[in-house]
Write a protein that holds these residues in place. Structure first.
Motif, PDB file in Angstrom:
ATOM      1  N   LEU A   4      16.192 -24.394 -26.062  1.00  0.00           N
ATOM      2  CA  LEU A   4      15.638 -25.742 -26.071  1.00  0.00           C
ATOM      3  C   LEU A   4      14.115 -25.740 -26.003  1.00  0.00           C
ATOM      4  N   VAL A   5      13.542 -24.770 -25.274  1.00  0.00           N
ATOM      5  CA  VAL A   5      12.088 -24.725 -25.106  1.00  0.00           C
ATOM      6  C   VAL A   5      11.434 -23.642 -25.959  1.00  0.00           C
ATOM      7  N   GLU A   6      12.222 -22.941 -26.750  1.00  0.00           N
ATOM      8  CA  GLU A   6      11.708 -21.813 -27.532  1.00  0.00           C
ATOM      9  C   GLU A   6      10.519 -22.169 -28.422  1.00  0.00           C
ATOM     10  N   PRO A   7      10.453 -23.338 -29.060  1.00  0.00           N
ATOM     11  CA  PRO A   7       9.289 -23.641 -29.891  1.00  0.00           C
ATOM     12  C   PRO A   7       7.975 -23.827 -29.114  1.00  0.00           C
ATOM     13  N   TRP A   8       8.042 -23.850 -27.791  1.00  0.00           N
ATOM     14  CA  TRP A   8       6.841 -24.095 -27.008  1.00  0.00           C
ATOM     15  C   TRP A   8       6.466 -22.957 -26.070  1.00  0.00           C
ATOM     16  N   VAL A   9       7.303 -21.944 -25.916  1.00  0.00           N
ATOM     17  CA  VAL A   9       7.037 -20.877 -24.952  1.00  0.00           C
ATOM     18  C   VAL A   9       7.219 -19.501 -25.585  1.00  0.00           C
ATOM     19  N   VAL A  10       6.652 -18.516 -24.900  1.00  0.00           N
ATOM     20  CA  VAL A  10       6.819 -17.118 -25.272  1.00  0.00           C
ATOM     21  C   VAL A  10       7.474 -16.428 -24.088  1.00  0.00           C
ATOM     22  N   TYR A  11       8.503 -15.623 -24.342  1.00  0.00           N
ATOM     23  CA  TYR A  11       9.171 -14.908 -23.266  1.00  0.00           C
ATOM     24  C   TYR A  11       9.610 -13.541 -23.780  1.00  0.00           C
ATOM     25  N   GLY A  12       9.912 -12.656 -22.849  1.00  0.00           N
ATOM     26  CA  GLY A  12      10.342 -11.323 -23.230  1.00  0.00           C
ATOM     27  C   GLY A  12      10.539 -10.451 -22.009  1.00  0.00           C
ATOM     28  N   ILE A  13      10.696  -9.153 -22.249  1.00  0.00           N
ATOM     29  CA  ILE A  13      10.927  -8.191 -21.185  1.00  0.00           C
ATOM     30  C   ILE A  13       9.598  -7.556 -20.794  1.00  0.00           C
ATOM     31  N   PRO A  14       9.122  -7.780 -19.570  1.00  0.00           N
ATOM     32  CA  PRO A  14       7.839  -7.180 -19.166  1.00  0.00           C
ATOM     33  C   PRO A  14       8.008  -5.690 -18.858  1.00  0.00           C
ATOM     34  N   SER A  15       6.919  -4.951 -18.992  1.00  0.00           N
ATOM     35  CA  SER A  15       6.959  -3.538 -18.624  1.00  0.00           C
ATOM     36  C   SER A  15       6.832  -3.408 -17.107  1.00  0.00           C
ATOM     37  N   LYS A  16       7.135  -2.234 -16.612  1.00  0.00           N
ATOM     38  CA  LYS A  16       7.016  -1.992 -15.171  1.00  0.00           C
ATOM     39  C   LYS A  16       5.563  -2.158 -14.722  1.00  0.00           C
ATOM     40  N   GLY A  17       4.623  -1.766 -15.572  1.00  0.00           N
ATOM     41  CA  GLY A  17       3.204  -1.930 -15.258  1.00  0.00           C
ATOM     42  C   GLY A  17       2.793  -3.388 -15.126  1.00  0.00           C
ATOM     43  N   MET A  18       3.360  -4.245 -15.984  1.00  0.00           N
ATOM     44  CA  MET A  18       3.044  -5.673 -15.912  1.00  0.00           C
ATOM     45  C   MET A  18       3.611  -6.285 -14.636  1.00  0.00           C
ATOM     46  N   VAL A  19       4.821  -5.887 -14.268  1.00  0.00           N
ATOM     47  CA  VAL A  19       5.431  -6.384 -13.029  1.00  0.00           C
ATOM     48  C   VAL A  19       4.584  -5.965 -11.832  1.00  0.00           C
ATOM     49  N   GLU A  20       4.156  -4.699 -11.823  1.00  0.00           N
ATOM     50  CA  GLU A  20       3.332  -4.205 -10.721  1.00  0.00           C
ATOM     51  C   GLU A  20       2.003  -4.945 -10.651  1.00  0.00           C
ATOM     52  N   ASP A  21       1.383  -5.186 -11.797  1.00  0.00           N
ATOM     53  CA  ASP A  21       0.107  -5.907 -11.828  1.00  0.00           C
ATOM     54  C   ASP A  21       0.266  -7.331 -11.300  1.00  0.00           C
ATOM     55  N   LEU A  22       1.333  -8.018 -11.709  1.00  0.00           N
ATOM     56  CA  LEU A  22       1.580  -9.383 -11.216  1.00  0.00           C
ATOM     57  C   LEU A  22       1.771  -9.411  -9.703  1.00  0.00           C
ATOM     58  N   ILE A  23       2.546  -8.478  -9.180  1.00  0.00           N
ATOM     59  CA  ILE A  23       2.801  -8.466  -7.738  1.00  0.00           C
ATOM     60  C   ILE A  23       1.536  -8.114  -6.966  1.00  0.00           C
ATOM     61  N   LYS A  24       0.748  -7.169  -7.470  1.00  0.00           N
ATOM     62  CA  LYS A  24      -0.478  -6.789  -6.757  1.00  0.00           C
ATOM     63  C   LYS A  24      -1.524  -7.900  -6.785  1.00  0.00           C
TER      64      LYS A  24
END
Length: 114
Positions: A4-24
């Motif tokens: 339903l929201v696909e035309p307005w958002v971007v989503y996907g599988i983040p890498s482990k490095g991206m997850v670590e960067d977000l948490i830090k």
């Protein structure tokens, strides 16, 4: 639901490095119902160490990324991220298409490059 929201958002599988960067950079934990920044590993160790064995940010990232045995407790401990649009280096783009390529929807493994 994502369709339903696909035309307005971007989503996907983040890498482990991206997850670590977000948490830090943006990670906060719930301690006694309060939002506490994850500025020190002792905060994580006191909240999750006895029950799950998670004693540092790297352990927390590993548990979340691999969906280990303590995933539910680790994800319940984290406060939701507060995200904002970048202040510089960001150009407003129409999501219709860019050079004939769709610029929205599921990016899969290429999420980090986006």
């Amino acid at each position: 639901m994502l369709h339903l929201v696909e035309p307005w958002v971007v989503y996907g599988i983040p890498s482990k490095g991206m997850v670590e960067d977000l948490i830090k950079r943006r990670g906060h934990g719930k301690i006694d119902g309060k939002r506490v920044p994850l500025s020190d590993n002792t905060i994580i160790e006191q909240a999750l160490g006895d029950e799950t064995g998670i004693i540092c940010v790297e352990d927390l990232v590993h548990e979340l990324y691999t969906v280990g045995d303590g995933f539910s407790k680790a994800s319940a401990f984290l406060w939701p991220f507060r995200l904002a649009a970048p202040k510089s280096g960001f150009q407003k783009r129409n999501l219709n298409d860019k050079d004939g390529v769709e610029d929205y929807g599921d990016k899969g493994e290429e999420m980090d490059e986006y």
